[in-house]
Design a protein around this motif. Structure first.
Motif, PDB file in Angstrom:
ATOM      1  N   ASN A 159      32.796 -34.747  29.110  1.00  0.00           N
ATOM      2  CA  ASN A 159      31.480 -34.136  29.294  1.00  0.00           C
ATOM      3  C   ASN A 159      31.605 -32.999  30.296  1.00  0.00           C
ATOM      4  OD1 ASN A 159      28.737 -33.578  30.202  1.00  0.00           O
ATOM      5  ND2 ASN A 159      28.161 -35.405  29.066  1.00  0.00           N
ATOM      6  N   ILE A 160      31.478 -31.768  29.804  1.00  0.00           N
ATOM      7  CA  ILE A 160      31.601 -30.599  30.659  1.00  0.00           C
ATOM      8  C   ILE A 160      30.468 -30.531  31.677  1.00  0.00           C
ATOM      9  CG2 ILE A 160      31.730 -28.071  30.686  1.00  0.00           C
ATOM     10  CD1 ILE A 160      34.139 -29.340  29.412  1.00  0.00           C
ATOM     11  N   LEU A 161      29.292 -31.072  31.318  1.00  0.00           N
ATOM     12  CA  LEU A 161      28.126 -31.011  32.200  1.00  0.00           C
ATOM     13  C   LEU A 161      27.988 -32.262  33.056  1.00  0.00           C
ATOM     14  CD1 LEU A 161      25.485 -29.451  29.772  1.00  0.00           C
ATOM     15  CD2 LEU A 161      27.057 -28.308  31.342  1.00  0.00           C
ATOM     16  N   ALA A 162      29.089 -32.984  33.257  1.00  0.00           N
ATOM     17  CA  ALA A 162      29.027 -34.198  34.069  1.00  0.00           C
ATOM     18  C   ALA A 162      28.665 -33.876  35.521  1.00  0.00           C
ATOM     19  CB  ALA A 162      30.364 -34.928  34.008  1.00  0.00           C
ATOM     20  N   TYR A 163      29.031 -32.691  35.980  1.00  0.00           N
ATOM     21  CA  TYR A 163      28.728 -32.279  37.352  1.00  0.00           C
ATOM     22  C   TYR A 163      27.981 -30.939  37.307  1.00  0.00           C
ATOM     23  CZ  TYR A 163      32.442 -35.690  37.935  1.00  0.00           C
ATOM     24  OH  TYR A 163      33.212 -36.826  37.855  1.00  0.00           O
ATOM     25  N   PRO A 164      26.697 -30.963  36.907  1.00  0.00           N
ATOM     26  CA  PRO A 164      25.947 -29.696  36.773  1.00  0.00           C
ATOM     27  C   PRO A 164      25.701 -29.007  38.100  1.00  0.00           C
ATOM     28  CG  PRO A 164      24.492 -31.584  36.503  1.00  0.00           C
ATOM     29  CD  PRO A 164      25.885 -32.133  36.564  1.00  0.00           C
ATOM     30  N   THR A 165      25.671 -29.772  39.190  1.00  0.00           N
ATOM     31  CA  THR A 165      25.507 -29.178  40.514  1.00  0.00           C
ATOM     32  C   THR A 165      26.590 -29.710  41.437  1.00  0.00           C
ATOM     33  OG1 THR A 165      23.969 -30.922  41.222  1.00  0.00           O
ATOM     34  CG2 THR A 165      23.008 -28.917  40.261  1.00  0.00           C
ATOM     35  N   LEU A 166      26.960 -28.886  42.401  1.00  0.00           N
ATOM     36  CA  LEU A 166      27.922 -29.287  43.423  1.00  0.00           C
ATOM     37  C   LEU A 166      27.149 -29.535  44.707  1.00  0.00           C
ATOM     38  CD1 LEU A 166      31.012 -29.617  43.622  1.00  0.00           C
ATOM     39  CD2 LEU A 166      31.101 -27.310  44.573  1.00  0.00           C
ATOM     40  N   ILE A 384      40.139 -29.252  33.186  1.00  0.00           N
ATOM     41  CA  ILE A 384      38.891 -28.495  33.069  1.00  0.00           C
ATOM     42  C   ILE A 384      38.298 -28.350  34.462  1.00  0.00           C
ATOM     43  CG2 ILE A 384      36.637 -28.396  31.973  1.00  0.00           C
ATOM     44  CD1 ILE A 384      37.746 -30.403  29.889  1.00  0.00           C
ATOM     45  N   THR A 385      38.094 -27.120  34.899  1.00  0.00           N
ATOM     46  CA  THR A 385      37.586 -26.835  36.236  1.00  0.00           C
ATOM     47  C   THR A 385      36.265 -26.102  36.121  1.00  0.00           C
ATOM     48  OG1 THR A 385      39.843 -26.668  37.096  1.00  0.00           O
ATOM     49  CG2 THR A 385      38.076 -25.745  38.443  1.00  0.00           C
ATOM     50  N   GLY A 386      35.235 -26.651  36.744  1.00  0.00           N
ATOM     51  CA  GLY A 386      33.925 -26.011  36.745  1.00  0.00           C
ATOM     52  C   GLY A 386      33.855 -24.894  37.771  1.00  0.00           C
ATOM     53  N   ILE A 387      33.167 -23.820  37.432  1.00  0.00           N
ATOM     54  CA  ILE A 387      32.967 -22.683  38.330  1.00  0.00           C
ATOM     55  C   ILE A 387      31.506 -22.690  38.743  1.00  0.00           C
ATOM     56  CG2 ILE A 387      33.120 -20.177  38.569  1.00  0.00           C
ATOM     57  CD1 ILE A 387      35.135 -20.232  36.257  1.00  0.00           C
ATOM     58  N   TYR A 388      31.249 -22.727  40.060  1.00  0.00           N
ATOM     59  CA  TYR A 388      29.886 -22.921  40.556  1.00  0.00           C
ATOM     60  C   TYR A 388      29.358 -21.669  41.252  1.00  0.00           C
ATOM     61  CZ  TYR A 388      30.467 -27.798  39.357  1.00  0.00           C
ATOM     62  OH  TYR A 388      30.676 -28.960  38.659  1.00  0.00           O
ATOM     63  N   SER A 389      28.039 -21.601  41.354  1.00  0.00           N
ATOM     64  CA  SER A 389      27.376 -20.405  41.881  1.00  0.00           C
ATOM     65  C   SER A 389      27.681 -20.163  43.350  1.00  0.00           C
ATOM     66  CB  SER A 389      25.861 -20.526  41.684  1.00  0.00           C
ATOM     67  OG  SER A 389      25.359 -21.695  42.322  1.00  0.00           O
ATOM     68  N   ASN A 390      28.162 -21.189  44.079  1.00  0.00           N
ATOM     69  CA  ASN A 390      28.498 -20.995  45.492  1.00  0.00           C
ATOM     70  C   ASN A 390      29.934 -20.525  45.681  1.00  0.00           C
ATOM     71  OD1 ASN A 390      29.854 -23.320  44.807  1.00  0.00           O
ATOM     72  ND2 ASN A 390      28.828 -24.642  46.275  1.00  0.00           N
ATOM     73  N   GLY A 391      30.588 -20.174  44.572  1.00  0.00           N
ATOM     74  CA  GLY A 391      31.931 -19.637  44.654  1.00  0.00           C
ATOM     75  C   GLY A 391      33.030 -20.681  44.662  1.00  0.00           C
ATOM     76  N   LEU A 392      32.677 -21.950  44.571  1.00  0.00           N
ATOM     77  CA  LEU A 392      33.669 -23.016  44.595  1.00  0.00           C
ATOM     78  C   LEU A 392      33.958 -23.529  43.193  1.00  0.00           C
ATOM     79  CD1 LEU A 392      32.447 -25.041  47.698  1.00  0.00           C
ATOM     80  CD2 LEU A 392      34.262 -23.339  47.603  1.00  0.00           C
TER      81      LEU A 392
END
Length: 488
Positions: A159-166, A384-392
């Motif tokens: 599930n790619i959306l398992a971590y929608p927010t960091l 699979i690495t998620g890219i987040y809006s805070n740059g992490l």
């Protein structure tokens, strides 16, 4: 009836099968991940008219070979060509190709896993990585509790959306490096309050700003100021930007320096800094314990609004305890952003060299604001690495790859899928790039390995073989017709 007619009939059937396979290959020339097939023939057993005889040494007569007439041809095998097809770039992040051996593992519908080379995947509304016909792509999810991906478990859906927010993380460590110029002039005045620090000449101090994050991920700006007091000794001050404000009345004004950031708690103490201390350099320009041994003992905390002189720590409190306070330890012996055993305000790496300007920067720090998922990357090992809006970035999971002892022994079941058979061997499932497994290429698709030039050549050969055998049937029919005409 003549044997030649039945032999040719068997050949027509065999060549028809070969043409069926050629037609299927050409039909799938643009099918993603398709593997072409070939047909091989074998002769049917022969009718023995006369058996072989051995040489007779007594009479001196030699031996003779058997007399045999073949009875046609049969299809020996229809083999899959498992060589890799060319890769086509698509730039679609969910399109994947395997460079090397192996198959994607798909399923998740309660049945045994199936396998495919076709990587034209997509995301469903739940965020699951799925095939074109809705099967889940299998692998392993990242465990945030143990900070690992456990590939010893059976693969499950990804599930790619398992971590929608960091979630945010409060700052608890910060490390500085750089140089305080030895050419800076010493300042002999006393610094007791913020206004005194403002009055220090620019030629005797150096200031910089840096950011910290509280437990809710809100950003706060602090200032770190160094004032040279002696040849090898500086005073350092940690505070936040302030502005002059009248907190009294028009009749009884009271001007004080209040924090621009009203979240930082001054506790009505408008003169004291958040923290202050000293830093001492040795003759070599490094922080020292004695003249020969560089050590953090050359850094001391001497005061501040909330500090613990016994432990060398200072704390940043926030108004109304809206968020957790931030505590730093100045005399920490080591610093690593991944080390959870120490909290540190790390100044050990500063130097005091001459003939160069003062320049300090934040080398490392913990803490960040909350972030939302903006995209993802899949590397060669399938991670699979998620890219987040805070740059992490945040690890999400890893794709599984299966290999077989005999991949040509797999059975096609349609929709670009295969199942293992008794002759393919059981699947050996692992991570891409491990063992003999191929690696993953994101944004590409493996094309069909059908060679049109070869298929058209085989088509001509097959057509000619079919025609030749049809002629044999025609000739045999004419012979039979002549035989029937003898009676007339």
């Amino acid at each position: 009836m003549m044997r030649s007619m039945f032999s040719s009939i068997s050949s027509l059937r065999a060549h028809q099968t070969r043409m069926d396979v050629i037609g299927d290959n050409i039909a799938n020339v643009n099918t993603v991940g398709f593997k072409s097939s070939r047909v091989t023939f074998a002769s049917v057993f022969a009718s023995v008219i006369k058996a072989a005889s051995a040489p007779d040494t007594t009479s001196g007569r030699g031996g003779s070979n058997p007399m045999q007439i073949g009875l046609g041809v049969s299809v020996a095998s229809v083999d899959m060509n498992m060589t890799r097809g060319s890769l086509q770039r698509t730039d679609n992040p969910t399109d994947l190709a395997i460079e090397g051996d192996g198959f994607f593992v798909v399923g998740g519908d309660g049945r045994a896993p199936r396998f495919t080379r076709a990587g034209n995947f997509s995301l469903d509304k739940m965020g699951n990585l799925v095939t074109a016909n809705g099967l889940n792509v299998l692998g392993w999810m990242y465990d945030p509790v143990n900070n690992q991906i456990d590939t010893t478990k059976s693969p499950s859906k990804i599930n790619i959306l398992a971590y929608p927010t960091l979630p945010p993380k409060a700052t608890d460590k910060i490390s500085f490096d750089g140089n305080l110029s030895a050419d800076t002039k010493a300042y002999n005045g006393t610094i007791d309050k913020y206004e005194d620090l403002l009055n220090v000449p620019a030629e005797s101090k150096y200031s910089m700003s840096f950011k910290v994050y509280d437990s809710q991920g809100k950003e706060h700006t602090l200032q770190l100021t160094f004032v040279k007091k002696d040849n090898n000794q500086w005073e350092w001050f940690v505070d936040a930007p302030r502005e002059k404000k009248n907190i009294g009345t028009a009749q009884a004004p009271q001007e004080v320096y209040v924090y621009v950031d009203d979240m930082i708690d001054a506790n009505n103490n408008y003169d004291a800094f958040i923290a202050r201390g000293t830093i001492t350099f040795g003759q070599a320009g490094k922080v020292f314990d004695d003249e020969n041994t560089p050590n953090v003992e050359g850094i001391q905390i001497t005061g501040g609004r909330v500090y613990d002189s016994a432990n060398g720590t200072f704390t940043i409190n926030f108004v109304g305890n809206a968020v957790n306070p931030i505590t730093f330890k100045v005399n920490s012996s080591q610093f690593d952003v991944n080390d959870n055993t120490n909290i540190a305000f790390f100044l050990k790496n500063l130097t005091q060299f001459g003939n160069m300007d003062s320049s300090i920067r934040v080398a490392q720090m913990t803490g960040y604001s909350a972030g939302s998922l903006q995209g993802f990357n899949i590397d060669a090992t399938g991670k699979i690495t998620g890219i987040y809006s805070n740059g992490l970035n945040q690890l999400i999971g890893q794709i599984a790859i299966a290999t077989f002892a005999n991949p040509a022994g797999l059975q096609r079941i349609g929709d670009n899928l295969y199942i293992n058979t008794v002759n393919s061997g059981d699947p050996e499932i692992g991570t891409p790039g491990s063992g003999s497994r191929g690696t993953i290429s994101q944004g590409t698709l493996e094309m069909s390995n059908v060679d049109l030039a070869k298929e058209f050549t085989d088509m001509i050969v097959t057509q000619r073989g079919y025609q030749a055998n049809a002629r044999v049937i025609t000739a045999s029919d004419e012979l039979l017709q002549d035989l029937v005409n003898i009676k007339r």
